[in-house]
Scaffold this motif. Structure first.
Motif, short mmCIF file in Angstrom:
data_model
loop_
_atom_site.label_atom_id
_atom_site.label_comp_id
_atom_site.label_asym_id
_atom_site.label_seq_id
_atom_site.Cartn_x
_atom_site.Cartn_y
_atom_site.Cartn_z
N LEU A 35 -12.41 12.57 4.70
CA LEU A 35 -11.95 12.31 6.06
C LEU A 35 -11.13 13.45 6.65
N THR A 36 -11.40 13.76 7.89
CA THR A 36 -10.60 14.69 8.69
C THR A 36 -9.92 13.92 9.81
N THR A 37 -9.01 14.59 10.51
CA THR A 37 -8.34 13.94 11.63
C THR A 37 -9.34 13.52 12.69
N ASP A 38 -10.30 14.39 13.00
CA ASP A 38 -11.30 14.05 14.00
C ASP A 38 -12.12 12.84 13.57
N MET A 39 -12.40 12.72 12.28
CA MET A 39 -13.20 11.60 11.79
C MET A 39 -12.47 10.27 11.92
N VAL A 40 -11.20 10.24 11.52
CA VAL A 40 -10.50 8.95 11.57
C VAL A 40 -10.27 8.53 13.02
N ARG A 41 -10.06 9.50 13.89
CA ARG A 41 -9.93 9.16 15.31
C ARG A 41 -11.24 8.60 15.85
N PHE A 92 -2.01 11.90 8.80
CA PHE A 92 -1.59 10.63 8.22
C PHE A 92 -1.42 9.57 9.30
N GLU A 93 -0.80 9.92 10.41
CA GLU A 93 -0.61 8.95 11.50
C GLU A 93 -1.95 8.43 11.99
N ALA A 94 -2.90 9.35 12.19
CA ALA A 94 -4.22 8.94 12.68
C ALA A 94 -4.97 8.12 11.65
N GLU A 95 -4.85 8.50 10.38
CA GLU A 95 -5.57 7.78 9.33
C GLU A 95 -5.05 6.35 9.19
N GLY A 123 -9.03 3.13 2.01
CA GLY A 123 -8.37 2.70 3.23
C GLY A 123 -9.32 2.28 4.33
N VAL A 124 -10.45 2.97 4.44
CA VAL A 124 -11.39 2.65 5.50
C VAL A 124 -12.25 1.44 5.18
N SER A 125 -12.15 0.92 3.95
CA SER A 125 -13.03 -0.18 3.53
C SER A 125 -12.31 -1.41 2.99
N VAL A 126 -11.22 -1.24 2.27
CA VAL A 126 -10.61 -2.38 1.59
C VAL A 126 -9.99 -3.38 2.57
N HIS A 127 -9.71 -2.95 3.80
CA HIS A 127 -9.13 -3.84 4.81
C HIS A 127 -10.21 -4.52 5.66
N ALA A 128 -11.48 -4.28 5.36
CA ALA A 128 -12.58 -4.82 6.18
C ALA A 128 -12.73 -6.32 5.99
N GLY A 129 -13.41 -6.94 6.96
CA GLY A 129 -13.63 -8.38 6.89
C GLY A 129 -14.55 -8.79 5.77
N LEU A 130 -15.52 -7.95 5.43
CA LEU A 130 -16.44 -8.21 4.32
C LEU A 130 -16.64 -6.90 3.57
N ASP A 151 -1.71 5.60 -0.80
CA ASP A 151 -1.32 5.28 0.56
C ASP A 151 -2.41 4.44 1.23
N VAL A 152 -2.68 4.65 2.49
CA VAL A 152 -3.72 3.97 3.30
C VAL A 152 -3.64 2.44 3.20
N GLY A 153 -2.46 1.92 2.95
CA GLY A 153 -2.30 0.47 2.83
C GLY A 153 -2.81 -0.11 1.54
N ALA A 154 -3.25 0.73 0.61
CA ALA A 154 -3.82 0.22 -0.64
C ALA A 154 -2.80 -0.55 -1.48
N LEU A 155 -1.52 -0.19 -1.36
CA LEU A 155 -0.51 -0.89 -2.16
C LEU A 155 -0.41 -2.36 -1.78
N TRP A 156 -0.79 -2.71 -0.55
CA TRP A 156 -0.81 -4.13 -0.18
C TRP A 156 -1.73 -4.89 -1.11
N TRP A 157 -2.91 -4.34 -1.39
CA TRP A 157 -3.89 -5.00 -2.25
C TRP A 157 -3.55 -4.83 -3.72
N LEU A 158 -3.10 -3.65 -4.12
CA LEU A 158 -2.77 -3.43 -5.53
C LEU A 158 -1.60 -4.31 -5.95
N ALA A 159 -0.67 -4.56 -5.04
CA ALA A 159 0.47 -5.42 -5.36
C ALA A 159 0.05 -6.87 -5.55
N ARG A 160 -1.15 -7.21 -5.11
CA ARG A 160 -1.63 -8.60 -5.18
C ARG A 160 -2.80 -8.77 -6.14
#
Length: 340
Positions: A35-41, A92-95, A123-130, A151-160
């Motif tokens: 991922l690049t900044t342009d990609m995540v945007r 990081f902010e954009a991602e 990060g781009v997949s683990v938060h998806a609906g399916l 990072d990328v919010g993964a600790l939310w899932w790893l903590a659970r």
């Protein structure tokens, strides 16, 4: 199948509509879609567009045969840090904004997590609906090997994850397969990798795909099977104590895990454990992403990040020279100072 995908604001992200289905494809196959900044945007922008496009779902996948996404372009982040620029913070902010958009999309996102799914790819997949994984899935958050943290919010899932399996994955960066990902709550269904075209057509026709493949109750997980050995050794808030317990454990698996942990940046392991334990007490993904936003620029500015990326991805000598000789040398007060 004529996929009908076209470049977005960047040729590295393709998009299109097929029937009732929106399509987003990461399109840097030579870099395993890093991922690049342009990609995540662009991904975030397409998700917003599809929210008003009248589609039933958005299918998100990666170009090429190697995987969905190998992570963020950390070599570019390293170059920015070494040059004294602020591009790393911008990335990081954009991602993380993209990760939040995947999680909160009013149109369900279906993530095709085939092949390599690591770092920013999680990060781009683990938060998806399916979240669909396959027999080819290789999922990991290997950041402690480059002096960073999951990072990328993964600790939310790893903590659970069940027991202390998330602690193992966060600290060592261990790679798991599709069955483990489902059993640990990091994915929803395990399907055969040759079914992508079929599932796209079914979703395009308006079918909900929630019942395809095998769910958690139907898969066998090697990582869960090993938890009875490792979980007691991975408890607590002291990374050095965890390593000592693993090192004197009688089971060969404990010794192997100790070797994996000892090879990681002591600084990154210590920060990761502290961040993970805090994530266990958080009540929303947004809180974890906020923590990531605060930590990421500071971790990227630490010498271990530049050194870890150098050793693994630039010079590839696999012999990083970390700031601390070992986990016992990391000052807990220095770690605590990162967390307001």
């Amino acid at each position: 199948m004529d996929e009908g995908l076209s470049p977005t604001s960047t040729p590295d992200v393709l998009s299109g509509t097929r029937g009732r289905l929106g399509r987003i494809r990461l399109n840097r196959p030579r870099a395993i879609n890093a991922l690049t900044t342009d990609m995540v945007r662009a991904v975030r922008s397409e998700l917003a567009r599809f929210a008003d496009a009248g589609v039933d779902a958005v299918w998100l996948d990666g170009a090429g045969e190697r995987g969905l996404c190998a992570g963020g372009d950390v070599r570019a982040v390293r170059e920015s840090v070494l040059a004294g620029g602020d591009e790393a913070t911008t990335f990081f902010e954009a991602e993380y904004a993209m990760d939040a958009a995947v999680a909160t999309s009013p149109v369900p996102v279906v993530a095709w997590m085939d092949g390599v799914v690591m770092g920013g790819g999680v990060g781009v997949s683990v938060h998806a609906g399916l979240r669909l994984v396959t027999e080819r899935t290789r999922l990991a958050m290997p950041e402690t090997l480059i002096g960073f943290f999951p990072d990328v919010g993964a600790l939310w899932w790893l903590a659970r994850c069940p027991g202390r399996t998330g602690t193992r994955l966060a600290l060592t960066g261990a790679t798991v397969g599709g069955a483990d990902a489902v059993a640990l709550g990091l994915a929803d269904r395990l399907v055969a990798s040759d079914r992508a075209a079929e599932l796209v057509e079914r979703a395009a026709a308006g079918e909900r795909l929630t019942d395809v493949g095998l769910g958690a109750a139907e898969v066998s997980s090697p990582v869960l099977a090993e938890a009875s050995v490792l979980d007691p050794l991975l408890a607590g808030d002291d990374a050095a104590a965890i390593l000592r317990r693993l090192g004197v454990g009688e089971h060969p698996l404990a010794a192997a895990t100790a070797r994996e942990l000892a090879a990681r940046s002591p600084w990154a392991v210590s920060v990761t454990l502290a961040a993970l334990r805090r994530a266990e007490r958080m009540s929303t993904l947004a809180e974890v992403l906020d923590q990531d936003r605060r930590l990421a620029p500071r971790m990227a500015a630490h010498p271990d990040f530049a050194e870890g990326v150098r050793a693994q991805l630039v010079d590839r000598d696999r012999t990083p020279r970390w700031t601390h000789a070992g986990l016992d040398d990391v000052d807990p007060a220095e770690v605590e100072a990162l967390f307001p």
